[in-house]
Write a protein that holds these residues in place. Structure first.
Motif, PDB file in Angstrom:
ATOM      1  N   ALA A 112      -8.258  47.029  16.030  1.00  0.00           N
ATOM      2  CA  ALA A 112      -7.620  46.661  17.295  1.00  0.00           C
ATOM      3  C   ALA A 112      -8.551  45.814  18.156  1.00  0.00           C
ATOM      4  N   ILE A 113      -9.797  46.239  18.280  1.00  0.00           N
ATOM      5  CA  ILE A 113     -10.753  45.502  19.108  1.00  0.00           C
ATOM      6  C   ILE A 113     -10.934  44.082  18.572  1.00  0.00           C
ATOM      7  N   ALA A 114     -11.086  43.953  17.272  1.00  0.00           N
ATOM      8  CA  ALA A 114     -11.271  42.625  16.667  1.00  0.00           C
ATOM      9  C   ALA A 114     -10.059  41.741  16.914  1.00  0.00           C
ATOM     10  N   ALA A 132      -7.472  42.295  28.144  1.00  0.00           N
ATOM     11  CA  ALA A 132      -8.875  42.467  28.532  1.00  0.00           C
ATOM     12  C   ALA A 132      -9.165  43.915  28.909  1.00  0.00           C
ATOM     13  N   LYS A 133      -8.255  44.547  29.642  1.00  0.00           N
ATOM     14  CA  LYS A 133      -8.439  45.944  30.028  1.00  0.00           C
ATOM     15  C   LYS A 133      -8.327  46.862  28.826  1.00  0.00           C
ATOM     16  N   VAL A 134      -7.404  46.560  27.930  1.00  0.00           N
ATOM     17  CA  VAL A 134      -7.222  47.390  26.738  1.00  0.00           C
ATOM     18  C   VAL A 134      -8.483  47.376  25.874  1.00  0.00           C
ATOM     19  N   ILE A 135      -9.110  46.228  25.741  1.00  0.00           N
ATOM     20  CA  ILE A 135     -10.338  46.138  24.937  1.00  0.00           C
ATOM     21  C   ILE A 135     -11.393  47.098  25.466  1.00  0.00           C
ATOM     22  N   ASP A 136     -11.552  47.163  26.778  1.00  0.00           N
ATOM     23  CA  ASP A 136     -12.532  48.085  27.359  1.00  0.00           C
ATOM     24  C   ASP A 136     -12.213  49.529  26.985  1.00  0.00           C
TER      25      ASP A 136
END
Length: 227
Positions: A112-114, A132-136
């Protein structure tokens, strides 16, 4: 970077498939962390908080599709995620915690992050802020799995390695089926693979694998993705 027409027929079709996979992945993630919370009593509250984050992500990504007037291709996404979800549930039901933790906490979170990192530069303005928030948040989920697996690494090293080999193969089938859809929305799938392997390699080292063995596991993932 070329201009992207977020409302073209080709973009909308591709985004429908990708949005479906993202929503289904986040939905399963919420379910998985809820199940882990019941199994790992000492971490119940932390895991339920992670589950709540994942459920919010699913709702937010539904909103991304709605913003573009797109209906997510959920049936296809459910089919693609069914093997991973089934393996997670079967292992947990059998009393194994390591395999479910590797599936959700390492493989799905790194994937998911990638993917989100590669999507961010080409996302529409509405989705960009959400992504952007989800990545954090996803980094927090990955960090939990790293800590748990590191604490259990000495006894479970071979189980972790075997699970990585098996479930990486399953995960790469999802990427291969989405390959052309990713291209259609401006993402280079090879970059997704590279991001995933780099992050996954670092994660394996963080939990205790020697660098060479971690690299070998990642190399196998590349081979499956590009075959």
């Amino acid at each position: 970077m070329k201009t992207i027409n977020y409302y073209s027929s080709a973009y909308r079709t591709a985004f429908s498939h990708i949005n479906g996979v993202v929503i289904m992945g986040e939905t399963h993630a919420a379910q998985h962390f809820q199940k882990l919370a019941k199994a790992i009593h000492q971490d119940h509250d932390e895991l339920m908080a992670l589950a709540a984050m994942e459920a919010r992500h699913a709702r937010d990504f539904v909103g991304c599709g709605r913003e573009l007037g797109i209906t997510a291709a959920i049936p296809m996404a459910r089919r693609l995620f069914q093997p991973l979800h089934s393996h997670f549930c079967t292992a947990l039901k059998g009393g194994c915690l390591v395999r479910p933790m590797v599936i959700q906490g390492l493989i799905i979170e790194c994937f998911a992050i990638a993917a989100y990192h590669c999507y961010l530069p080409v996302a529409d303005p509405y989705a960009k802020k959400i992504t952007a928030k989800v990545i954090d948040d996803e980094h927090l989920h990955l960090n939990y799995a790293e800590r748990w697996l590191k604490a259990n690494f000495a006894e479970q090293q071979e189980v972790i390695a075997e699970c990585c080999r098996t479930e990486l193969a399953t995960t790469m089938t999802i990427l291969k089926e989405l390959w052309q859809h990713l291209v259609a929305i401006g993402i280079d799938p090879v970059e997704v693979v590279a991001e995933f392997v780099s992050l996954f390699n670092d994660t394996l080292i963080a939990i205790g694998f020697h660098q060479n063995r971690a690299r070998a596991i990642g190399a196998a993932a590349i081979a499956r993705a590009l075959a």
